[in-house]
Design a protein around this motif. Sequence first.
Motif, PDB file in Angstrom:
ATOM      1  N   LEU A   1       0.814  -0.839   0.162  1.00  0.00           N
ATOM      2  CA  LEU A   1      -0.129  -0.296   0.057  1.00  0.00           C
ATOM      3  C   LEU A   1       0.717   1.041   0.177  1.00  0.00           C
ATOM      4  N   SER A   2       2.200   1.396  -0.095  1.00  0.00           N
ATOM      5  CA  SER A   2       2.727   2.689   0.162  1.00  0.00           C
ATOM      6  C   SER A   2       2.911   3.013  -1.158  1.00  0.00           C
ATOM      7  N   LYS A   3       3.215   4.498  -1.169  1.00  0.00           N
ATOM      8  CA  LYS A   3       2.859   4.761  -3.034  1.00  0.00           C
ATOM      9  C   LYS A   3       3.996   5.713  -3.083  1.00  0.00           C
ATOM     10  N   ASN A   4       3.894   5.943  -4.291  1.00  0.00           N
ATOM     11  CA  ASN A   4       5.450   6.969  -4.305  1.00  0.00           C
ATOM     12  C   ASN A   4       5.091   8.363  -4.506  1.00  0.00           C
ATOM     13  N   SER A   5       5.575   9.051  -4.750  1.00  0.00           N
ATOM     14  CA  SER A   5       5.292  10.925  -5.076  1.00  0.00           C
ATOM     15  C   SER A   5       4.056  10.948  -6.205  1.00  0.00           C
ATOM     16  N   PHE A   6       3.731  10.158  -7.319  1.00  0.00           N
ATOM     17  CA  PHE A   6       2.925  10.636  -7.769  1.00  0.00           C
ATOM     18  C   PHE A   6       1.368   9.594  -7.642  1.00  0.00           C
ATOM     19  N   GLY A   7       1.712   9.681  -5.693  1.00  0.00           N
ATOM     20  CA  GLY A   7       0.037   9.305  -5.729  1.00  0.00           C
ATOM     21  C   GLY A   7      -0.146   7.336  -6.343  1.00  0.00           C
ATOM     22  N   GLU A   8       1.288   6.878  -6.971  1.00  0.00           N
ATOM     23  CA  GLU A   8       1.309   5.825  -7.404  1.00  0.00           C
ATOM     24  C   GLU A   8       1.448   4.300  -6.126  1.00  0.00           C
ATOM     25  N   TYR A   9       1.108   3.159  -6.111  1.00  0.00           N
ATOM     26  CA  TYR A   9       1.515   2.130  -5.718  1.00  0.00           C
ATOM     27  C   TYR A   9       3.106   1.754  -5.916  1.00  0.00           C
ATOM     28  N   GLU A  10       3.796   1.889  -4.834  1.00  0.00           N
ATOM     29  CA  GLU A  10       5.481   1.543  -5.109  1.00  0.00           C
ATOM     30  C   GLU A  10       5.510   0.411  -5.740  1.00  0.00           C
ATOM     31  N   ILE A  11       4.151  -0.566  -5.673  1.00  0.00           N
ATOM     32  CA  ILE A  11       4.824  -2.227  -6.421  1.00  0.00           C
ATOM     33  C   ILE A  11       3.583  -2.481  -7.149  1.00  0.00           C
ATOM     34  N   GLU A  12       3.123  -2.234  -8.764  1.00  0.00           N
ATOM     35  CA  GLU A  12       1.924  -2.597  -9.449  1.00  0.00           C
ATOM     36  C   GLU A  12       1.842  -3.936  -8.429  1.00  0.00           C
ATOM     37  N   SER A  13      -0.143  -4.149  -9.008  1.00  0.00           N
ATOM     38  CA  SER A  13      -0.976  -4.613  -8.439  1.00  0.00           C
ATOM     39  C   SER A  13      -0.398  -6.098  -9.024  1.00  0.00           C
ATOM     40  N   LYS A  14       0.181  -5.921  -9.893  1.00  0.00           N
ATOM     41  CA  LYS A  14      -0.141  -7.252 -10.788  1.00  0.00           C
ATOM     42  C   LYS A  14       1.229  -8.115 -10.235  1.00  0.00           C
ATOM     43  N   ASN A  15       2.310  -7.297  -9.549  1.00  0.00           N
ATOM     44  CA  ASN A  15       3.075  -7.205  -8.811  1.00  0.00           C
ATOM     45  C   ASN A  15       3.032  -7.567  -7.574  1.00  0.00           C
ATOM     46  N   GLN A  16       1.223  -7.557  -7.352  1.00  0.00           N
ATOM     47  CA  GLN A  16       1.330  -7.802  -5.699  1.00  0.00           C
ATOM     48  C   GLN A  16       0.863  -8.851  -5.744  1.00  0.00           C
ATOM     49  N   ARG A  17       2.264 -10.300  -5.108  1.00  0.00           N
ATOM     50  CA  ARG A  17       1.837 -11.454  -5.135  1.00  0.00           C
ATOM     51  C   ARG A  17       0.629 -12.000  -3.620  1.00  0.00           C
ATOM     52  N   PRO A  18      -0.723 -12.542  -4.206  1.00  0.00           N
ATOM     53  CA  PRO A  18      -1.386 -12.936  -2.639  1.00  0.00           C
ATOM     54  C   PRO A  18      -0.606 -13.640  -2.099  1.00  0.00           C
ATOM     55  N   LEU A  19      -1.245 -13.807  -1.058  1.00  0.00           N
ATOM     56  CA  LEU A  19       0.099 -15.226   0.341  1.00  0.00           C
ATOM     57  C   LEU A  19      -1.624 -15.810   0.981  1.00  0.00           C
ATOM     58  N   LEU A  20      -0.358 -17.128   0.466  1.00  0.00           N
ATOM     59  CA  LEU A  20      -0.854 -18.026   1.023  1.00  0.00           C
ATOM     60  C   LEU A  20      -0.809 -18.203   1.856  1.00  0.00           C
ATOM     61  N   LEU A  21      -2.024 -18.423   3.082  1.00  0.00           N
ATOM     62  CA  LEU A  21      -1.913 -18.746   4.351  1.00  0.00           C
ATOM     63  C   LEU A  21      -2.002 -20.919   4.410  1.00  0.00           C
ATOM     64  N   ILE A  22      -1.171 -21.658   5.400  1.00  0.00           N
ATOM     65  CA  ILE A  22      -1.519 -23.105   5.500  1.00  0.00           C
ATOM     66  C   ILE A  22      -1.483 -23.482   6.399  1.00  0.00           C
ATOM     67  N   GLY A  23      -1.659 -23.136   6.851  1.00  0.00           N
ATOM     68  CA  GLY A  23      -1.746 -24.090   8.377  1.00  0.00           C
ATOM     69  C   GLY A  23      -2.877 -24.807   9.375  1.00  0.00           C
ATOM     70  N   PRO A  24      -3.060 -25.504  10.605  1.00  0.00           N
ATOM     71  CA  PRO A  24      -3.677 -26.084  10.803  1.00  0.00           C
ATOM     72  C   PRO A  24      -4.913 -25.483  11.737  1.00  0.00           C
ATOM     73  N   PRO A  25      -6.143 -26.108  10.887  1.00  0.00           N
ATOM     74  CA  PRO A  25      -7.355 -25.613  11.960  1.00  0.00           C
ATOM     75  C   PRO A  25      -7.313 -24.466  13.103  1.00  0.00           C
ATOM     76  N   GLY A  26      -8.019 -23.770  13.294  1.00  0.00           N
ATOM     77  CA  GLY A  26      -8.376 -23.620  14.995  1.00  0.00           C
ATOM     78  C   GLY A  26      -7.464 -22.879  15.576  1.00  0.00           C
ATOM     79  N   ILE A  27      -5.775 -22.570  14.894  1.00  0.00           N
ATOM     80  CA  ILE A  27      -5.054 -21.512  15.182  1.00  0.00           C
ATOM     81  C   ILE A  27      -5.262 -19.763  15.482  1.00  0.00           C
ATOM     82  N   GLY A  28      -5.598 -19.322  14.514  1.00  0.00           N
ATOM     83  CA  GLY A  28      -6.235 -17.911  14.437  1.00  0.00           C
ATOM     84  C   GLY A  28      -5.846 -17.328  13.234  1.00  0.00           C
ATOM     85  N   LYS A  29      -5.851 -18.157  12.104  1.00  0.00           N
ATOM     86  CA  LYS A  29      -5.656 -17.379  10.491  1.00  0.00           C
ATOM     87  C   LYS A  29      -6.798 -16.353  10.969  1.00  0.00           C
TER      88      LYS A  29
END
Length: 489
Positions: free
Chosen positions: A18-46
Motif C-alpha cells: 500500500l506504499s505509494k510514490n510521489s505521484f500517488g501510485e503504488y510502489e509495487i504495481e498490482s500485477k506484482n503484488q503476489r497474493p499471500l497463501l497461509l497454510i496451517g492447522p485449523p483453529g490456530i487464529g488465521k
Amino acid sequence: MNILQAKNEIKNTVQAYLSKNSFGEYEIESKNQRPLLLIGPPGIGKTQIMEQISKECQIGLVSYTITHHTRQSAVGLPFIQEKEFQGKTYSITEYTMSEIIASVYSKMEETGLKEGILFIDEINCVSETLAPTMLQFLQNKTFGNQKVPAGWIIVAAGNPSEYNKSVRDFDVVTMDRIRYIHVETDYYVWKEYAISKHIHPMILSYLELKPNNFYTVSTSVDGMEFVTARGWEDLSYLLYSYEKMLLEISQDTIYEYLHHEDIAEDVFAYYLVYKKYQDDYGIDDILNGNVSSSIYARLFNADFDERVSVVNLVMDGLLRQVNIYSFEKHCTDLWFGFLKNYRNHMDVSYVDHVKEFIALYHDKLQAELLSDAQKHEYEFVLEQIQKVNVDASLDSKSRFDCSTKPFFKQKENMESIESDLKLQIENAFEFMESAFKNGQEMTIFVTNLIMSAEMALYLSSHTIGIYEKYKQVLLIGSQKARLLDELAH
C-alpha cells in the motif's frame, strides 16, 4: 513459522503493497503484488490475525469462507449480451458481478476505506466445480470477469492435507504467483494472545502445567479426536458466562469444545480443583496484603500443580485490576482530548463541540476502526460530557471551567484506582517472594504477567522497586526470558 511471525509477515506485506510514490501510485504495481497463501492447522487464529492487521493498519477487511460458496456466487450469474463484430451481431455470454467482488465495493462505501484485505479461507478445500475459479483468482486476481479493486490485497488460507481430506494441491503455475506461508502451532505464542484476550485463568493455569495438550488432531477407533486454539478460546467464553449465571459445568460441556475424551476429562478434574483453590486461598486478601501464616504453610507443602495454580490465580487477580485501571485511564485521556479541543476553540459552543465528538465517534464506528473496548470508552465519555450543562450566557473562560468539573472527578477516581493497583502489585510480589523465593513459580509469574499489554504499559510508566528487581534477575524482554519460561515446564 508461528502465527505471530505470520501476522508480522502479512502486516509488513500490507504496508509495502500500500506504499505509494510521489505521484500517488503504488510502489509495487498490482500485477506484482503476489497474493499471500497461509497454510496451517485449523483453529490456530488465521482469521483473527486478519482482523488484527486490518484494525492496526486502519484498512478494510472482507472475509469469506469459500467452501460456503457456489460457482455462481463466486463468479456471478451468466447472461446473454449482443455485440457487433465486423458488421455482424453475435450473442455472447457475460457474467453479473461476483458476490465477493460486490462485497468489497460495499465495504468501501460503508466504511469510506478505499484499501483493505480480501481474505478467502479454506481456499484449497473447494469443490471440483469451483477449483478452476480459485486458481484464476490467485493467478489473475479476478472472479469471473471482475477484478479485485486496486488497493485491496489478497490473503488466502487453507489447511494442510492431513487435516482435511478435501484439500487440493495447487499446481506449479499457481504456486509461482503467490507467497506461500506455512504456519505451525505454538502454545507460547498463543499464551501471549490468550493473556491479552483475558482467556479464563483456569485454562491458562492448566496449559501452563500441560502445554502438550494445547493442540492435537488424531484419529482413534472412535473417530477424529481434536483440540484446537479456537476450542480453548470458545470454552473460555462459556466458562465465564456459566460462572456468572451460576450454571453447572460438566465434563460433557467441556468435551463439546475439546473433542478428546482424555483431555476433556483431565480439564474437568482440574477445573474442580482450581475452583477449590480459588475459594481456599483468598486472592483478594493476598492482593490487599492480608496473608495468613497458614497460607504460606500450605504452599510450602503443596505439590507443583497447586503452586502454579495459585500463581495464576494471583496473576488473574492483578490483570482484572489493571483492566479496570486501563479502562478508566483511556476514558480520562479521551475526555481530556475533548476538553483540550474545546479549550482551543472556545468561540464554538460546548454543545457544538459535543456534536463534533459524536460525529467523530460515528465516523470511526462506520469505518470499523474501533475495538469493542474503544467503543465502550467512547460511550462512557459521551454519556458524561452530555450530562454537563454549560450556561451559554457565561463568558468563555467560565463556560470552560464549568465543563471541566466532572472531568476532574473522573481524574481523581482514576488516580485512586492507579494508586490501589500499585499497592496490589507490590503486595502480590511480596507474597510471591515469601511463598516461592526464587523458584520456578516466580519465573512463571513475572514472565506471564508482562505478557499483558495493559500490565506491561502500567509497569513501564510506574516505578515499582520489587518488580524492577525481578525484571533484572529474569531478564524480561530478552530471549533468555523465553528460555526460562520453557525450562519452568
